[in-house]
Design a protein around this motif. Structure first.
Motif, mmCIF file in Angstrom:
data_model
loop_
_atom_site.group_PDB
_atom_site.id
_atom_site.type_symbol
_atom_site.label_atom_id
_atom_site.label_comp_id
_atom_site.label_asym_id
_atom_site.label_seq_id
_atom_site.Cartn_x
_atom_site.Cartn_y
_atom_site.Cartn_z
ATOM 1 N N VAL A 142 36.959 43.213 20.498
ATOM 2 C CA VAL A 142 36.865 42.875 21.788
ATOM 3 C C VAL A 142 37.829 43.223 22.867
ATOM 4 N N GLY A 143 37.272 42.740 24.129
ATOM 5 C CA GLY A 143 38.485 43.452 25.642
ATOM 6 C C GLY A 143 38.618 45.264 25.489
ATOM 7 N N PRO A 144 39.885 45.388 26.094
ATOM 8 C CA PRO A 144 39.909 46.105 25.957
ATOM 9 C C PRO A 144 40.679 47.255 24.422
ATOM 10 N N ARG A 145 40.601 49.016 24.810
ATOM 11 C CA ARG A 145 40.411 49.322 23.136
ATOM 12 C C ARG A 145 41.728 49.282 22.931
ATOM 13 N N PHE A 146 42.745 49.422 24.214
ATOM 14 C CA PHE A 146 44.235 49.562 23.616
ATOM 15 C C PHE A 146 44.872 48.069 24.020
ATOM 16 N N ALA A 147 44.784 46.351 23.710
ATOM 17 C CA ALA A 147 45.036 45.503 23.953
ATOM 18 C C ALA A 147 46.205 45.383 23.429
ATOM 19 N N TYR A 148 47.185 46.283 23.264
ATOM 20 C CA TYR A 148 48.625 45.948 22.913
ATOM 21 C C TYR A 148 49.565 46.137 24.838
ATOM 22 N N GLN A 149 48.712 47.169 25.217
ATOM 23 C CA GLN A 149 49.469 47.874 26.231
ATOM 24 C C GLN A 149 49.033 46.734 27.632
ATOM 25 N N GLN A 150 50.293 46.905 28.556
ATOM 26 C CA GLN A 150 49.538 46.028 30.081
ATOM 27 C C GLN A 150 49.152 47.461 30.663
ATOM 28 N N ASP A 151 48.160 47.396 31.332
ATOM 29 C CA ASP A 151 46.929 48.449 32.039
ATOM 30 C C ASP A 151 47.233 47.889 33.604
ATOM 31 N N PHE A 152 47.202 49.042 34.450
ATOM 32 C CA PHE A 152 46.824 48.344 36.126
ATOM 33 C C PHE A 152 45.576 49.445 36.443
ATOM 34 N N TYR A 153 45.428 48.811 37.179
ATOM 35 C CA TYR A 153 43.828 49.643 37.454
ATOM 36 C C TYR A 153 44.093 49.501 39.195
ATOM 37 N N TYR A 154 43.661 51.099 39.786
ATOM 38 C CA TYR A 154 43.528 50.444 41.183
ATOM 39 C C TYR A 154 41.981 49.810 41.545
ATOM 40 N N SER A 155 42.229 49.258 42.406
ATOM 41 C CA SER A 155 41.025 47.995 42.551
ATOM 42 C C SER A 155 41.535 47.708 44.482
ATOM 43 N N GLY A 156 40.604 48.481 45.421
ATOM 44 C CA GLY A 156 40.212 47.509 46.258
ATOM 45 C C GLY A 156 40.705 47.969 47.227
ATOM 46 N N ASN A 157 41.605 47.609 48.505
ATOM 47 C CA ASN A 157 42.301 48.351 49.081
ATOM 48 C C ASN A 157 43.138 46.644 50.406
ATOM 49 N N TYR A 158 44.279 47.545 50.516
ATOM 50 C CA TYR A 158 45.284 46.564 51.754
ATOM 51 C C TYR A 158 44.930 46.474 53.018
ATOM 52 N N TYR A 159 44.732 45.584 54.128
ATOM 53 C CA TYR A 159 44.926 46.197 55.236
ATOM 54 C C TYR A 159 46.055 45.123 56.257
ATOM 55 N N PHE A 160 46.644 46.265 56.557
ATOM 56 C CA PHE A 160 47.561 45.613 57.194
ATOM 57 C C PHE A 160 48.409 46.692 58.570
ATOM 58 N N GLY A 161 48.114 46.185 59.897
ATOM 59 C CA GLY A 161 49.235 46.452 60.816
ATOM 60 C C GLY A 161 48.423 46.744 62.298
#
Length: 1000
Positions: free
Chosen positions: A634-653
């Protein structure tokens, strides 16, 4: 006469002139010198056509028109294959170590039945044909001890059941492997007439070669192959009519209105329906303003047809042999008044075309080859509306919601119950898909007897491709809510309030999908006898690559596997099986594991002290132990590696600028591994008095390294989920028992039999969340154990004071305030509150722990009959949601609510008071809504007639049989108003069928 029957008559007319000449009797006997108890062995040919059976002395007489390969079977196992000629007399078929005695299909090989050390159950296509259903897996109910089959939806093209082998060994993925002719592939849509046998491989000895993937078991499907002899042409055709086994029942418009008023009164609200309106619903005087609609009657027709036909060709010589199949199946849906030309809409409809060509060739003295080409075309059509939601709407919408159509012909509807079920079927267009599947296999075998006797090499390459294309014709609809107003002339006028907008039909051909599979096998085989010593060995390299569209990395598996089998004096057998196998799901350096299994068998009936015994003609004991794996994580297919995802936005300025952000996924675990399963099996097989066959297997499995997370114990402020780790454990045990008895009384032969399968498991560890009370832990209970509140009747008026508050000492529900007629629960921890801390284990898991069968059959001259029962036990159901909870989430009112609690019925009520308000107290998971899922079902009844040989000769036929059958005709269960195996959605079906078998 429809085209279906015309086509059958044309085929008969075409092939009859090709039929062979008059039949001549051939006779012989089966020699039982090895103690197999071969009396009443069934006899059929390669096409599955029956030629009777041997008598109690093993003798047989059959009529043949030309040379044929006959197959003698005992309890589903092949006893002997023999070429038989018309007029041939005095044939003696000897069971011995050098003949094809009781051949059993195992993983990537075969063994004589008496030498098998593994737990394997097999069923032949002859038996499977007794259950005429569109999907092959639905023929397996009760046919293979150890295989649990659970009825699913009856929707055409989507009616495959759930299946388990030996229950649940893990609280994660329990799905098992399916192989067809040694290649992993789906099997549900194969034609039953291209199947030779289906075997379930159950213990470590049978599964050792699957290694890292074998812990959950496997189904091994073998297709038919041609045998030398004159071409045999067999036509099988069936036509049937299907109906729902059961449909939910709801109250009519009048009862709905009066009960709705009662519910409002319980809630302290004013009634919705006046006495005049109630009378109008009762009399039905105005079907538009006061409708009384049974949505099931409006949407569904009384029956739906199903039909299938197949034409097979089998024959050849010693150089080349062939089996060819052409098959057709159509299964129509239950929706009424649909457009057969699919201009505006479509019924649920499934059509399948099967073809297969299996060719075996002897290329030279030392080289043989096999080329298999199999495939199918599947066409599915269904209304352009979510199927489960459609059936949910038919149940949820009350009878007085609105008419199907308004007086002006527009669709009835309103904002609350917008999706008019009839309009959803007939006016939204349709969706369709076309599947194409092609599987090609080439096998080469080099017989190296010139090096040493019994040595051979085999190479196999296989390609399997599936593609789905979609064609959808869709639109949105408008419905109109009907009301009245007083016109200028003082007369009542109808007003139509529109909801939604009707659009034109649009075409969509997107959403195509495909997968392909490439399989390579190379094996070295050795099979030889040295006097009383027999050795059979195999060493194989196996590679499988499975590429799925939309998935950049194919699924890949690799194995080096083998089996070494030794037999002494045809009495003592030992086998070592192993696999060194790996999967790409695990990190490099930790992808492979070694999986051994050791097994043995003792053919006790070959010992001197039992030889010649009339009481025990066959007796064998066997045992196995081995280690297997399960890589379905269950879970990520390659659960042995660390994944990072594009998710949401950061607002500033100052300008509130936004930038896409990258977030950290679930932490990888470089040490992640597969589940490990240590399995034990003990088995006994016996035949007594050449009439009674008995089989018994007991097993135990310890599964560990099951994945779990620390989410239950790590606080949420950490900010991300926990990694999956191998820390769970489950124990699983059970037994399987079978018995069958056969006897002949003059021209009457009959058999009776039955089987029992029981499986139980326990979660030993799963790293669950810390719980407030010991009885809340899932650990220590079976996988899937339901938890809920323990109901204790209803609250009564005596439990409340004058202000409506509970008297002191009564536990207070935290779910909702209660009043008389609400469900009362047991306060498990005596804290004065009813909350989630009072949940306890109730009932049993949804999957049955107990399965059993009973069957009886026989033949008298040309007549034959079969009756087959199948049942389940130790299973529980929750009656919840749309089909059972009256007025909750705007639900309809089921008939069972007529026996609701009122002050007048308090002593007899078995349903809580009605309420239009959300009532979280009454609709918790609790023992009140739990029912036993135990049931007994009449799965199959068949009555057939084989025409006398004289008649067949006049028609120039080799075999002609007509039959009628019924499927799922009766069910005994404590669950009322629905089917106990499938609650909600497209219902399971019963059917009535007529068919014929004709051989030329």
């Amino acid at each position: 006469m429809n085209n279906y029957y015309i086509s059958i008559l044309l085929m008969v007319g075409i092939w009859c002139p090709l039929a062979s000449m008059a039949q001549e009797p051939a006779s012989g006997r089966v020699d039982d010198q090895y103690g197999y108890g071969l009396a009443f062995v069934t006899i059929h040919d390669q096409a599955g056509v029956s030629h009777g059976q041997t008598d109690e002395n093993g003798a047989f007489t059959i009529a043949l028109a030309d040379t044929a390969t006959l197959v003698f079977r005992l309890a589903g196992y092949e006893a002997v294959r023999q070429f038989v000629r018309p007029g041939q007399q005095g044939i003696t078929l000897v069971m011995g170590p050098d003949s094809r005695t009781a051949i059993v299909d195992l993983a990537f090989g075969q063994q004589a039945h008496h030498a098998v050390t593994a737990a394997v159950a097999t069923v032949s296509s002859t038996v499977l044909r007794e259950t005429p259903v569109p999907t092959l897996s639905n023929t397996l109910f009760g046919r293979l001890p150890g295989l649990t089959v659970m009825q699913g939806s009856g929707e055409p093209g989507y009616d495959a059941p759930q299946m388990l082998i030996r229950g649940k060994g893990t609280y994660q993925d329990n799905s098992f492997l399916i192989f067809v002719d040694g290649l992993e592939t789906p099997f549900d849509q194969l034609s039953v007439d291209e199947i030779e046998t289906i075997s379930v491989l159950k213990d470590a000895a049978a599964l050792s070669q699957f290694g890292i993937r074998g812990a959950n078991g496997a189904l091994w499907v073998t297709t038919k192959r041609g045998q030398a002899g004159k071409t045999r042409i067999t036509l099988n055709a069936r036509n049937g009519w299907q109906q729902p086994i059961a449909l939910p029942r709801f109250v009519d418009a009048y009862d709905y209105a009066r009960l709705y008023n009662e519910a409002l009164q319980n809630d302290g609200l004013a009634p919705r329906y006046s006495s005049d309106e109630l009378e109008a619903y009762r009399t039905g005087e105005d079907p538009y303003l006061y409708p009384n609609v049974n949505w099931y009657d409006e949407v569904l027709r009384s029956y739906a047809p199903q039909r299938d036909a197949s034409l097979t060709f089998s024959g050849g010589g010693q150089t080349a042999r062939y089996f060819i199949l052409l098959g057709y199946n159509r299964n129509e849906g239950l929706y009424a008044n649909t457009d057969r030309d699919r201009v505006e809409n479509s019924n649920a409809d499934f059509q399948r075309y099967n073809f297969r060509a299996n060719v075996d060739m002897q290329l030279s003295k030392y080289v043989s080859a096999a080329m298999d080409l199999g495939g199918r075309i599947e066409d599915r059509y269904f209304p352009n509306f979510n199927g489960p939601q459609l059936w949910d709407n038919m149940a949820r919408f009350p009878a007085n919601a609105y008419p199907v159509r308004n007086p002006n012909g527009t669709w009835g509807g309103n904002a609350l119950f917008f999706d008019n079920p009839v309009a959803s079927v007939l006016d939204r267009g349709f969706n369709s898909s076309t599947d194409r599947n092609l599987m090609a296999t080439l096998r080469l075998t080099e017989h190296l007897d010139f090096i040493t006797e019994g040595l051979s090499l085999r190479q196999t390459v296989a390609f399997n491709n599936w593609h789905r294309g979609n064609y959808n014709k869709t639109r949105n609809i408008a419905v109109y809510e009907l009301s009245t107003q007083t016109g200028e002339d003082g007369q009542q006028e109808l007003i139509y309030r529109q909801h939604g907008t009707r659009t034109d039909l649009s075409i969509d051909q997107g959403g195509n999908d495909q997968w392909n599979r490439t399989n390579l096998q190379f094996s070295l085989n050795y099979d030889r006898n040295f006097g009383v010593n027999g050795i059979s060995a195999q060493l194989m390299y196996y590679q499988d690559v499975y590429a799925v569209s939309g998935n950049n990395v194919p699924y890949a598996n690799q194995s080096v596997m083998g089996r070494f089998h030794y037999g002494y004096a045809d009495t003592y057998f030992a086998e070592l099986g192993f696999s060194y196998s790996g999967s790409e799901r695990f990190p490099a350096g930790n992808r492979f594991g070694f999986f051994p299994a050791l097994s043995g068998a003792w053919l006790v009936s070959n010992e001197e002290f039992l030889k010649g015994s009339t009481a025990i003609s066959y007796l064998k004991a066997r045992a196995s132990v081995g280690l297997l794996g399960n890589d379905r994580l269950v879970g990520p297919r390659f659960a042995y590696q660390q994944d990072f995802y594009y998710s949401g936005n950061y607002y500033f300025g100052p300008g509130n600028n936004s930038f896409g952000t990258i977030v950290e996924g679930v932490p990888g675990n470089p040490d992640i591994s597969w589940e490990k399963s240590l399995q034990y099996n003990l088995g006994v097989e016996a035949t007594m008095y050449n009439r009674l066959d008995i089989g018994l297997d007991a097993y135990y499995e310890n599964r560990w390294d099951i994945l779990a997370t620390d989410d239950g114990t790590v606080p949420s402020y950490v900010g991300l989920g926990s990694a999956y780790r191998n820390m769970g454990e489950v124990n699983n045990w059970g037994f399987e028992a079978t018995a069958s008895y056969r006897k002949a009384l003059g021209d009457l032969t009959y058999h009776v039999g039955g089987s029992v399968f029981y499986s139980r498991n326990k979660v030993v560890a799963m790293n669950e969340v810390v719980r407030a009370e010991p009885y809340l832990y899932r650990t220590g209970h079976p996988v899937g154990q339901p938890f809920g509140l323990q109901a204790d009747g209803f609250w009564e008026a005596a439990d409340f004071d004058g202000s409506g508050s509970l008297l002191p000492g009564r536990p207070v529900s935290t779910f909702a305030p209660v009043q008389p007629g609400d469900i009362r629960y047991v306060d498990q921890n005596n804290d004065g509150l009813i909350d989630e801390n009072d949940y306890v284990a109730i009932g049993n898991a949804f999957e049955p722990a107990l399965s059993y069968t009973m069957n009886v059959g026989g033949a008298f001259k040309g007549l034959d009959f079969q009756v087959f029962f199948q049942g389940t036990g130790e299973r529980s159901l929750f009656l919840g949601g749309t089909y059972f909870w009256a007025l909750q989430n705007d639900n309809n009112i089921p008939v069972m609510a007529l026996n609701r609690w009122t002050p007048q019925t308090a002593g007899q009520a078995n349903y809580p008071r009605l309420s239009t308000l959300p009532n979280d107290n009454n609709y918790q998971n609790s023992s009140f809504w739990m029912r036993s899922g135990a049931m007994l079902r009449l799965r199959n009844v068949e009555l057939g007639y084989t025409f006398p040989r004289g008649w067949q000769q006049k028609l120039r036929l080799n075999n002609l049989r007509l039959y009628v059958s019924g499927i799922n005709l009766a069910t005994w269960s404590s669950v009322q108003g629905t089917d106990p195996e499938s609650i909600g959605g497209y219902p399971p079906l019963k059917s009535y069928n007529v068919g014929l078998t004709a051989q030329f």
